[in-house]
Design a protein around this motif. Structure first.
Motif, PDB file in Angstrom:
ATOM      1  N   ASP A 220      45.107  43.309  -1.313  1.00  0.00           N
ATOM      2  CA  ASP A 220      46.100  43.152  -2.484  1.00  0.00           C
ATOM      3  C   ASP A 220      45.387  43.973  -3.736  1.00  0.00           C
ATOM      4  OD1 ASP A 220      48.032  41.866  -3.986  1.00  0.00           O
ATOM      5  OD2 ASP A 220      46.855  39.976  -3.803  1.00  0.00           O
ATOM      6  N   ARG A 223      46.429  43.318  -7.705  1.00  0.00           N
ATOM      7  CA  ARG A 223      46.100  42.052  -8.505  1.00  0.00           C
ATOM      8  C   ARG A 223      44.483  42.327  -8.623  1.00  0.00           C
ATOM      9  NH1 ARG A 223      48.967  37.185  -5.594  1.00  0.00           N
ATOM     10  NH2 ARG A 223      51.143  37.497  -6.246  1.00  0.00           N
ATOM     11  N   ASN A 431      50.534  31.624  -2.713  1.00  0.00           N
ATOM     12  CA  ASN A 431      49.751  32.966  -2.501  1.00  0.00           C
ATOM     13  C   ASN A 431      50.652  33.620  -1.532  1.00  0.00           C
ATOM     14  OD1 ASN A 431      47.578  32.402  -3.876  1.00  0.00           O
ATOM     15  ND2 ASN A 431      46.781  30.984  -2.430  1.00  0.00           N
ATOM     16  N   ARG A 433      53.448  36.368  -0.477  1.00  0.00           N
ATOM     17  CA  ARG A 433      54.551  37.481  -1.286  1.00  0.00           C
ATOM     18  C   ARG A 433      55.298  37.858  -0.225  1.00  0.00           C
ATOM     19  NH1 ARG A 433      52.827  38.842  -6.339  1.00  0.00           N
ATOM     20  NH2 ARG A 433      53.808  41.026  -6.070  1.00  0.00           N
ATOM     21  N   TRP A 435      57.013  40.440   2.417  1.00  0.00           N
ATOM     22  CA  TRP A 435      56.669  41.443   3.060  1.00  0.00           C
ATOM     23  C   TRP A 435      57.924  42.173   3.517  1.00  0.00           C
ATOM     24  CZ3 TRP A 435      55.789  36.395   4.838  1.00  0.00           C
ATOM     25  CH2 TRP A 435      56.599  36.017   5.900  1.00  0.00           C
ATOM     26  N   HIS A 480      59.633  46.166  -3.573  1.00  0.00           N
ATOM     27  CA  HIS A 480      58.357  46.844  -4.211  1.00  0.00           C
ATOM     28  C   HIS A 480      58.544  48.121  -4.667  1.00  0.00           C
ATOM     29  CE1 HIS A 480      56.610  43.316  -1.929  1.00  0.00           C
ATOM     30  NE2 HIS A 480      57.212  43.735  -0.839  1.00  0.00           N
ATOM     31  N   GLY A 488      56.373  38.159 -10.456  1.00  0.00           N
ATOM     32  CA  GLY A 488      55.491  37.313  -9.626  1.00  0.00           C
ATOM     33  C   GLY A 488      56.403  35.823  -9.766  1.00  0.00           C
ATOM     34  N   LEU A 491      59.622  36.532  -7.481  1.00  0.00           N
ATOM     35  CA  LEU A 491      59.255  36.602  -5.911  1.00  0.00           C
ATOM     36  C   LEU A 491      59.358  35.100  -5.771  1.00  0.00           C
ATOM     37  CD1 LEU A 491      56.757  39.532  -5.678  1.00  0.00           C
ATOM     38  CD2 LEU A 491      59.046  39.364  -4.841  1.00  0.00           C
ATOM     39  N   GLN A 492      58.822  34.139  -6.468  1.00  0.00           N
ATOM     40  CA  GLN A 492      58.550  32.910  -6.089  1.00  0.00           C
ATOM     41  C   GLN A 492      60.256  32.430  -6.016  1.00  0.00           C
ATOM     42  OE1 GLN A 492      56.178  30.657  -8.860  1.00  0.00           O
ATOM     43  NE2 GLN A 492      54.317  31.230  -7.513  1.00  0.00           N
TER      44      GLN A 492
END
Length: 582
Positions: A220, A223, A431, A433, A435, A480, A488, A491-492
């Motif tokens: 990661d 981040r 946590n 994300r 892929w 991406h 973020g 994405l959630q």
């Protein structure tokens, strides 16, 4: 845990080879036998071609071996044609063996990756509690490469052994007296192959450990980079990464140095052995010059294998710790599935958990009188590290509790039956994300049969439709890409759209809305509850706004006893929180 600390870390090489052989499938074993047969044929043709050189080197002389095959009365043209045919057969057989070997190595690597990945997917969460994500990433990627290289090295050793056996057999047929020195040469070769073996094993094990640490530093990265820069620790990060890189450099360099040292020893021994054969032939009366030439040609065929044999042994030793690490994960016991699918999850009956006890936390967490009803939202809250993740793991059916007493429709319900009920579920953590490559691919992963209209409807529900309307690619927007990267919070929202498309019996949202503002979080959760009236919703959140729409609130106290409060208590919590912020 370091790879060197594996239970199999101190196995003998023979034990590791037997373990490696057990990983071969039936098809791979058949292919290995065919590979050996082809290698044997190539070795036979190559040795025969070496003998066929003798009449060309000494034309017209009678040879004490070979009979009609090596008849010196044939013309040079005929002898050259026979030699060319034997050499061509050798080249073709070796080429076919190499092709089969490459196919076998590729299939074997695929088999290793699939086996360990499938076992990780099926493993109980508790068995992975002490495993780092860096080590697992290493097992799935570079570590398997080391094993495949070792397997390829084992193939090369097999070829070398077959070729040596055939060449020595021909040499003994040509001149038994000259082969009296063969046992001495074999003993010296084995001694040279085992030289530096202990150091090589130590270097290989440290290399696997350091590669895992390198994965840890690489996880990661975007981040982590923000974290490092905010603390102004760029220099420390570079130094730490540089230290691991230096150790890997030393390990790799030392492995090559050991290969070179062993190769030098083997080549010196080979030179001394061939020189000794000439001296022996000169001193030993009755040895024909043609026989001497034939034996030297046969033994000369083995010189290239001496160079590769040492490197193959080194690669095999390097693969040993990687294989031990792979074995540790592939031997994890899988989660035992329920005996049968009940199909009862489709009805609207509530689940009444009368008592449940789980660990961790070490002292145990007690939960009692919890009712999970379809269409209702249960809020779970408590201090960090107090056991919320363990609780939702159990409620999602992914981890078995110590005690579980529940009922449904007045009938007792054990945990296996409960797990079967919630099998059609959705568990989304903060946590995680996505892929997948694109928005469409991400949504279809959750609902493969969904139409574009259904995908767009779910995006509207989570408030992501306007963001994609600005993208020229629509549902095919890359997740991406630098030009279309989602934030973020976006994405959630995308993961919450997966939940809507899934239409699960039970959905666990473990701080899945943490990247949204308070108003957006409440709105999205309310929409999900409205769109999924047959779904039991469980949300983990620290925000008081969620309590305003929750039907009940489960609070884990410092005494590790969970208390459940209904909607009035939830509203009181919201009011109290609002008063503190006025």
């Amino acid at each position: 845990m370091k790879p060197a600390e594996s239970p199999r870390a101190h196995e003998r090489p023979g034990d590791l080879l037997r373990s490696l052989a057990r990983t071969l499938s039936g098809v791979e074993r058949v292919e290995t036998v065919a590979y050996v047969v082809l290698s044997l044929g190539a070795a036979f043709a190559g040795s025969l071609a070496a003998l066929l050189l003798v009449p060309l080197v000494q034309p017209g002389q009678t040879l004490p071996f070979g009979g009609a095959l090596l008849d010196p009365r044939r013309s040079v043209e005929m002898q050259a044609a026979i030699f060319a045919a034997a050499t061509g057969a050798f080249a073709l057989l070796r080429w076919q063996a190499a092709r089969m070997g490459a196919h076998l190595v590729g299939r074997y690597g695929m088999h290793l990756r699939r086996a360990v990945h499938a076992r990780l997917v099926d493993a109980p969460l508790t068995s992975l509690a002490d495993a780092t994500s860096a080590e697992i990433a290493n097992v799935l990627t570079h570590n398997v490469e080391l094993i495949v290289q070792g397997f390829s090295a084992l193939q090369q050793l097999l070829i070398a052994a077959v070729s040596a056996a055939v060449s020595l057999g021909f040499a003994f047929w040509v001149s038994p007296p000259l082969m009296l020195a063969a046992p001495v040469l074999v003993a010296l070769g084995l001694l040279a192959s085992r030289a530096y073996g202990r150091e090589q094993s130590m270097v290989a094990r440290q290399y696997v450990v350091d590669m895992t640490r390198l994965f840890w530093h690489s996880e990661d990265f975007p981040r982590r980079l923000r974290h490092v820069r905010s603390f102004e620790r760029e220099a420390a990060e570079k130094a730490s990464y540089g230290a691991i890189s230096a150790r890997l450099c030393h390990g790799y360099r030392r492995q090559l140095e050991l290969v070179a040292s062993g190769r030098l020893m083997l080549e010196l021994l080979a030179a001394a052995g061939i020189a000794a054969l000439f001296v022996l032939a000169h001193r030993w009366h009755g040895v024909e010059q043609s026989a001497l030439i034939a034996v030297c040609l046969l033994l000369g065929r083995l010189l290239p294998y001496l160079v590769t044999t040492r490197q193959s042994f080194q690669q095999l030793r390097s693969a040993a710790p990687a294989f031990e690490l792979w074995q540790r994960y592939v031997s994890l016991a899988p989660v035992h599935p329920s005996a049968a699918r009940s199909g009862a999850g489709a009805s609207g009956a509530a689940l009444h958990i009368e008592r449940m006890r789980l660990t961790p936390p070490p002292s145990g967490l007690e939960v009692g009188e919890l009712v999970l009803a379809p269409g209702e939202l249960t809020l779970i809250c408590g201090d960090s590290g107090i056991g919320k993740s363990s609780l939702v793991d159990v409620l999602a059916g992914m981890m078995a509790p110590e005690v579980f007493v529940a009922r449904r429709d007045g009938r007792p319900l054990d945990f296996d039956a409960y797990r079967e009920l919630v099998r059609h579920g959705a568990y989304v953590s903060q946590n995680v994300r996505p892929w997948q490559h694109s928005v469409r691919e991400c949504l279809l992963w959750a609902a493969p049969d969904a139409t574009d209209a259904m995908l767009r409807s779910a995006l509207v529900d989570v408030g992501l439709d306007k963001r994609l309307a600005d993208s020229p690619h629509g549902l095919d927007t890359a997740l991406h890409s630098a030009s279309s990267r989602l934030s973020g919070g976006e994405l959630q929202r995308l993961l919450l759209a997966q939940v809507i498309l899934r239409r699960p019996f039970l959905a666990v949202l473990d701080e899945t809305t943490s990247a949204l503002d308070a108003a957006s979080e409440t709105a999205v959760l309310a929409t999900i509850r409205r769109r999924l009236p047959q779904t039991i919703l469980i949300a983990v959140s620290h925000r008081p706004g969620v309590a305003a729409i929750a039907d009940q609130r489960l609070t884990i106290g410092n005494d590790l006893v969970a208390t459940v409060a209904g909607r009035p208590a939830c509203a009181a919590v919201v009011a109290g929180s609002a008063g503190r912020f006025e």
